[in-house]
Design an enzyme around this catalytic site. Structure first.
Site, PDB file in Angstrom:
ATOM      1  N   LYS A 126      36.470  55.188  41.132  1.00 32.71           N
ATOM      2  CA  LYS A 126      36.649  54.526  42.438  1.00 32.71           C
ATOM      3  C   LYS A 126      36.074  55.442  43.505  1.00 32.71           C
ATOM      4  O   LYS A 126      36.057  56.663  43.331  1.00 32.71           O
ATOM      5  CB  LYS A 126      38.137  54.298  42.726  1.00 32.71           C
ATOM      6  CG  LYS A 126      38.395  53.239  43.774  1.00 32.71           C
ATOM      7  CD  LYS A 126      38.479  51.866  43.130  1.00 32.71           C
ATOM      8  CE  LYS A 126      38.547  50.744  44.123  1.00 32.71           C
ATOM      9  NZ  LYS A 126      38.813  49.470  43.443  1.00 32.71           N
ATOM     10  N   ASP A 166      34.887  46.625  47.128  1.00 29.20           N
ATOM     11  CA  ASP A 166      36.347  46.619  47.266  1.00 29.20           C
ATOM     12  C   ASP A 166      36.581  46.301  48.750  1.00 29.20           C
ATOM     13  O   ASP A 166      35.700  45.708  49.390  1.00 29.20           O
ATOM     14  CB  ASP A 166      36.957  47.969  46.852  1.00 29.20           C
ATOM     15  CG  ASP A 166      38.482  47.895  46.658  1.00 29.20           C
ATOM     16  OD1 ASP A 166      38.933  47.381  45.627  1.00 29.20           O
ATOM     17  OD2 ASP A 166      39.225  48.339  47.564  1.00 29.20           O
TER      18      ASP A 166
END
Ligand code: NDP
Ligand code: 2IT
Length: 446
Positions: A126, A166
């Site tokens: 991430k 995201d």
């Protein structure tokens, strides 16, 4: 608390001070896994849990860029390469002013289990930045993305680490990031997913997280002989995940009565139909306005500074951000008759709220299972990029649907308790863990 969990968490907290969201995500997994590991000592001897909670690599870098006034701005960029046991690091990039190391580590940690659940060969990662895209011009977003990629490019690659979207990162940002990567590397590869359909993207990727979370709700409901028809559904958020969750719920006969952003939520008792959803999409994706405008246009109620969980519903689908349902709100949802929660966002329920859902034995699908359709379809995008052959909409949607059904089966396999209650938290944590843990053991102490 189980003393073994307590001891493990003391070590995690000492090694990662101040990273509260990371502690929260690790503790939830430890509570599911420590009893399982006791029964399967090979994982204990190989210290898999200790290793899996330590990122393989953490990259932090300066992101300088020029705003439209010619002033220098400085943000901080991150990429957490958490685990590559079963495939290249894979996971989104978040652009939001709240982004910090602890938040990205929680997201990267959850991603490892989620990606494993999809059955596709993807490790976990991430990244992102504390850059706030709100109120920035397209040119400012472009300059930021180009600067961000000017450092990130040396750490990623189609076989190494494949970022995606995201919060705050959608098609526009992926375009700017991809353009800069291609320029720096002189390579057209599937290094990012969520790309535009004309340049290597997959059909259904924009829809995938919201569709997937709805398919997951459908699977959970079917265990009790129920379905979405006629159900009142509360959805939070009005971004990518919320929009397509709304679309699929409506398509399957449910009635979505709420939509929100960080300022408040709207309540439309008649339900958000496809026309109203079109308005939200244009408002959010093109004009980048506030959800309050929906209330003004359609003459419905707007609740400033509030979250949708005070509205009576059958099904709740949080699709905004972490810790957006607290204990009190969870109790209210259950009291009002909500018997199914399918999480589009990552870790939307606080640990106390999760406890409320589990105690009430409602259908509670945690994010790492329920929202895995997004990254699963990213995996399908990677496959199409490797083959250099695109699939049709129907083909991708069918594969996504099958993957969500299989994730549900895995949760049932590992999460069914003696009384028949399916604890999807345990199911997802254990089901996601086994494949990664076995791969780590096979690959030695690395
Ligand atoms: P978007 O940026 O498209 O939308 C985010 C939405 O959530 C916006 O409505 C935003 O409101 C709201 N929101 C964001 N932060 C907050 C906050 N701190 N408080 C209240 N509301 C907030 O993001 P996505 O739809 O892509 O992501 C939503 C969630 O889904 C995230 O948790 C993400 O991690 C998760 N997710 C996303 C996937 C994907 O494929 N995109 C895949 C799996 C999970 P505002 O505009 O006011 O900021
Ligand atoms: O949280 C997530 O799973 C995502 N943001 C999607 C990640 C991806 O690589 O598609």
């Amino acid at each position: 608390m189980d003393p073994r969990v307590q001891q493990f968490m003391a070590m995690i907290k000492a090694r990662n001070p101040g990273e509260n969201e990371f502690h929260q995500a690790v503790q939830e997994v430890a509570e599911s896994l420590i009893p399982f590991i006791e029964e399967n000592p090979k994982y204990k001897h190989a210290k898999i849990l200790e290793r899996i909670a330590e990122p393989e690599r953490t990259i932090i870098f300066r992101v300088p860029w020029l705003d439209d006034k010619g002033e220098v701005q400085i943000n901080r960029g991150f990429r957490i390469e958490m685990n590559s046991a079963i495939g290249p690091y894979k996971g989104g990039l978040r652009l939001h002013p709240t982004v910090n190391l602890g938040i990205l580590k929680f997201l990267a940690f959850e991603q490892v289990f989620k990606n494993s659940l999809t059955t596709l060969p993807m490790g976990g990662g991430k990244g992102g930045s504390d850059f706030d895209p709100k109120g920035k011009s397209d040119n400012e977003v472009m300059r930021f993305c180009q600067s961000f990629m000017s450092e990130l490019f040396r750490h990623i690659g189609a076989d190494t680490d494949v970022p995606a979207g995201d919060i705050g990162v959608g098609g526009r940002e992926i375009g700017f990031l991809f353009g800069q990567y291609k320029r720096l590397k002189n390579e057209f590869t599937g290094v990012l997913t969520g790309k535009g359909i004309e340049w290597g993207g997959s059909l259904i990727r924009p829809e995938a997280t919201g569709y997937g979370a709805t398919y997951f709700a459908q699977e959970m409901l079917s265990t009790r002989g129920d379905n979405l028809k006629g159900k009142v559904v509360s959805i939070s958020g009005s971004g990518n995940v919320a929009q397509f969750a709304t679309e699929k719920v409506v398509e399957l006969g449910g009635k979505v009565v709420t939509s929100s952003d960080s300022n408040g939520f709207i309540y439309d008792p008649k339900g958000i139909d496809f026309d109203k959803l079109q308005f939200i999409m244009e408002l959010k994706n093109v004009r980048r306005g506030r959800i309050k405008e929906f209330a003004d246009k359609y003459g419905v109620e707007y609740f400033e500074g509030k979250r949708p969980w005070i509205i009576k519903c059958d099904i709740a689908m949080p699709c905004a951000t972490q810790n957006e349902i607290n204990e009190e709100e969870a109790k209210l949802l259950v009291k009002n008759g909500c018997n199914c929660v399918s999480e589009g966002s990552n870790m939307p329920a606080t640990p106390e709220a999760v406890e409320v859902f589990l105690k009430a034995q409602i259908l509670y699908g945690p994010g790492k299972a329920a929202n895995a359709g997004g990254v699963a379809t990213s995996g399908l995008e990677m496959t199409q990029n490797s083959m250099r052959l695109p699939w049709s909409r129907e083909e991708v949607d069918e594969k996504l649907h099958t993957i969500m059904k299989n994730i549900h089966k895995t949760c049932v396999k590992y999460g069914t308790k003696e009384n028949g209650f399916i604890n999807y938290v345990d199911g997802a944590n254990i089901g996601g863990f086994v494949k990664v843990a076995n791969a780590m053991i096979a690959q030695g102490v690395v």
